[in-house]
Scaffold this motif. Structure first.
Motif, PDB file in Angstrom:
ATOM      1  N   ALA A 134       3.050  11.568  11.529  1.00 17.02           N
ATOM      2  CA  ALA A 134       2.586  10.243  11.096  1.00 17.02           C
ATOM      3  C   ALA A 134       1.212  10.350  10.435  1.00 17.02           C
ATOM      4  CB  ALA A 134       2.528   9.293  12.293  1.00 17.02           C
ATOM      5  N   LYS A 135       0.339  11.177  11.028  1.00 23.28           N
ATOM      6  CA  LYS A 135      -1.012  11.364  10.480  1.00 23.28           C
ATOM      7  C   LYS A 135      -0.927  12.032   9.093  1.00 23.28           C
ATOM      8  CE  LYS A 135      -3.716  12.775  13.773  1.00 23.28           C
ATOM      9  NZ  LYS A 135      -4.474  13.726  14.627  1.00 23.28           N
ATOM     10  N   SER A 137       1.564  11.965   7.025  1.00 23.20           N
ATOM     11  CA  SER A 137       2.218  11.085   6.044  1.00 23.20           C
ATOM     12  C   SER A 137       1.286   9.985   5.542  1.00 23.20           C
ATOM     13  CB  SER A 137       3.463  10.426   6.675  1.00 23.20           C
ATOM     14  OG  SER A 137       4.387  11.407   7.083  1.00 23.20           O
ATOM     15  N   TRP A 138       0.235   9.664   6.315  1.00 23.64           N
ATOM     16  CA  TRP A 138      -0.691   8.581   5.949  1.00 23.64           C
ATOM     17  C   TRP A 138      -1.312   8.860   4.579  1.00 23.64           C
ATOM     18  CZ3 TRP A 138      -1.460   3.831   7.477  1.00 23.64           C
ATOM     19  CH2 TRP A 138      -2.624   3.166   7.106  1.00 23.64           C
ATOM     20  N   GLY A 139      -1.220   7.913   3.657  1.00 25.76           N
ATOM     21  CA  GLY A 139      -1.802   8.096   2.328  1.00 25.76           C
ATOM     22  C   GLY A 139      -0.903   8.843   1.360  1.00 25.76           C
ATOM     23  N   GLN A 141       3.112   9.221  -0.394  1.00 28.99           N
ATOM     24  CA  GLN A 141       4.443   8.665  -0.612  1.00 28.99           C
ATOM     25  C   GLN A 141       5.393   9.817  -0.911  1.00 28.99           C
ATOM     26  OE1 GLN A 141       4.510   5.513  -3.564  1.00 28.99           O
ATOM     27  NE2 GLN A 141       3.797   3.991  -2.087  1.00 28.99           N
ATOM     28  N   TYR A 192      -3.263   1.031  -2.372  1.00 29.75           N
ATOM     29  CA  TYR A 192      -4.217   2.026  -1.870  1.00 29.75           C
ATOM     30  C   TYR A 192      -4.226   3.218  -2.821  1.00 29.75           C
ATOM     31  CZ  TYR A 192       0.075   4.259  -0.099  1.00 29.75           C
ATOM     32  OH  TYR A 192       1.317   4.828   0.004  1.00 29.75           O
ATOM     33  N   ASN A 194      -3.787   7.540  -3.056  1.00 33.15           N
ATOM     34  CA  ASN A 194      -3.318   8.686  -2.289  1.00 33.15           C
ATOM     35  C   ASN A 194      -4.462   9.686  -2.105  1.00 33.15           C
ATOM     36  OD1 ASN A 194      -3.521  10.171  -4.648  1.00 33.15           O
ATOM     37  ND2 ASN A 194      -1.330  10.578  -4.867  1.00 33.15           N
TER      38      ASN A 194
END
Length: 381
Positions: A134-135, A137-139, A141, A192, A194
């Motif tokens: 999860a960490k 994948s943050w930022g 796609q 946001y 990336n």
């Protein structure tokens, strides 16, 4: 339905872009009937710019890109087979039918199988590594993952691994008693950058935010029979709606005013800053002025050194809240399921314990019974 309203609710200086979208359903082929508390499913398109980036990153631009002056999607000659749709041009599939933003385990496995060095992805895919995944994948796609690992595959292989683009559900922010042909949503627009500073955004919220007036949008009603304002004119309502969780309660208040219910209504609203993030401030002031909204308690978490949230305001007003519950109030919660809803649930138990004189187990049983009696209902996501 036609998108006829697009009003910015957040003010200049806000960290968020929150909008009220209104749809006119008069021209719909089938009548769009909804009740206060329902959700609206919106079927978006992917961004044409992101489709072009996908085709470039995967090396399939020749397969799916249309003429440079085409106003919308890349639409190529190479077809891919999609279940239920048959043969579809690749560009069309990427624009309308495939989820090209979400990082899924299937996509990561697919990339790992084709990557020169799959060790990092294989480590992230371990069942005990969900937090790290999860960490990571943050930022990012899906297109960022494909670019990072430089994998190549055929058009049909990509079509097979990407999930289908799903409708997005939003709590309806209006009452049909105000105007049966208009339906409104309250949406936080996701934009946001990336990890490399490239602009990224969600699928549905910017699709709506950037659409021109009158744009036709495919929508459907998702009924929520459990989440309705009190039918009885004498039943009080306590509504916990921080952030965009306030959405259905604007509809609840409109409805109670329209039918002439005189029972008291109490709203807890929270956000970061009063100056920039007090959505519907004028409407709520009007509901207070005409007596529809009896109490309004706000929690703006970043307007003071110690952060204050809606659950803190609940505890502050614990004696009154317990009194409302004893008077038969229904208790509604809408918004973030991961933290806010759990914190509010705990605050409710604490209030039952402190002000109802109940032990921990008894307080938990009381809250459980409230839910069983449909007096404690949630719309959380």
């Amino acid at each position: 339905a036609r998108l006829t309203g697009n009003r910015l609710l957040s003010r200049p200086g806000s960290d968020k872009e929150v909008r009220r979208f209104t749809f006119d359903t008069r021209d719909s082929e089938t009548p769009l009937v909804y009740e206060t508390g329902d959700a609206l499913g919106v079927r978006p398109l992917n961004s044409p710019a992101l489709v072009r980036e996908w085709l470039t990153v995967t090396g399939l631009e020749g397969a799916g890109s249309g003429p440079d002056d085409a106003p919308g999607a890349p639409a190529g000659d190479i077809g891919v087979h999609l279940d239920g749709l048959g043969e579809t041009p690749l560009g069309e599939a990427l624009l309308r039918h495939l989820d090209i933003t979400r990082i899924t385990p299937d996509l990561l496995r697919f990339v790992a199988e084709r990557a020169r060095d799959p060790r990092e992805l294989k480590r992230l895919l371990r069942p005990d590594n969900k937090g790290e995944l999860a960490k990571w994948s943050w930022g990012r796609q899906a297109v960022d993952v494909v670019a990072e690992f430089g994998v190549r595959a055929g058009a049909q292989e990509w079509a097979g691994v990407l999930g289908r683009l799903q409708p997005r559900l939003y709590s309806i922010s209006s009452s049909p008693l105000t105007d049966p042909h208009l339906v409104s949503l309250t949406v936080s627009v996701v934009r946001y950058e990336n990890l490399h500073g490239r602009a990224r955004h969600g699928v549905c919220s910017p699709f709506l935010a950037d659409a021109g007036p009158g744009t036709p949008v495919p929508v459907h009603v998702q009924r929520a029979p459990h989440f309705r304002p009190p039918a009885d004119s004498g039943t009080p309502a306590v509504m916990i709606g921080p952030g965009t969780g306030v959405a259905p309660f604007i509809g609840f208040l409109e409805e109670r005013r329209a039918v002439g219910h005189r029972a008291p209504n109490w709203l807890f609203f929270g956000e970061q800053h009063r100056a920039t993030d007090f959505y519907y401030e004028e409407e709520l002031a009007a509901f207070r002025a005409d007596g529809t909204l009896t109490r309004l308690d706000t929690a703006f978490s970043r307007d003071q050194r110690a952060k204050v949230y809606v659950q803190d305001r609940m505890r502050e007003h614990g004696p009154q809240l317990w009194s409302w519950l004893q008077d038969g109030a229904r208790f509604y919660v809408c918004g973030d399921a991961s933290r806010m809803a759990k914190d509010v649930d705990q605050a409710l138990r604490d209030i039952a314990a402190v002000h109802g004189g109940l032990g921990e187990a008894e307080a938990a049983a009381y809250v459980k019974q409230l839910a069983a009696d449909k007096r404690y209902v949630r719309d959380v996501y």
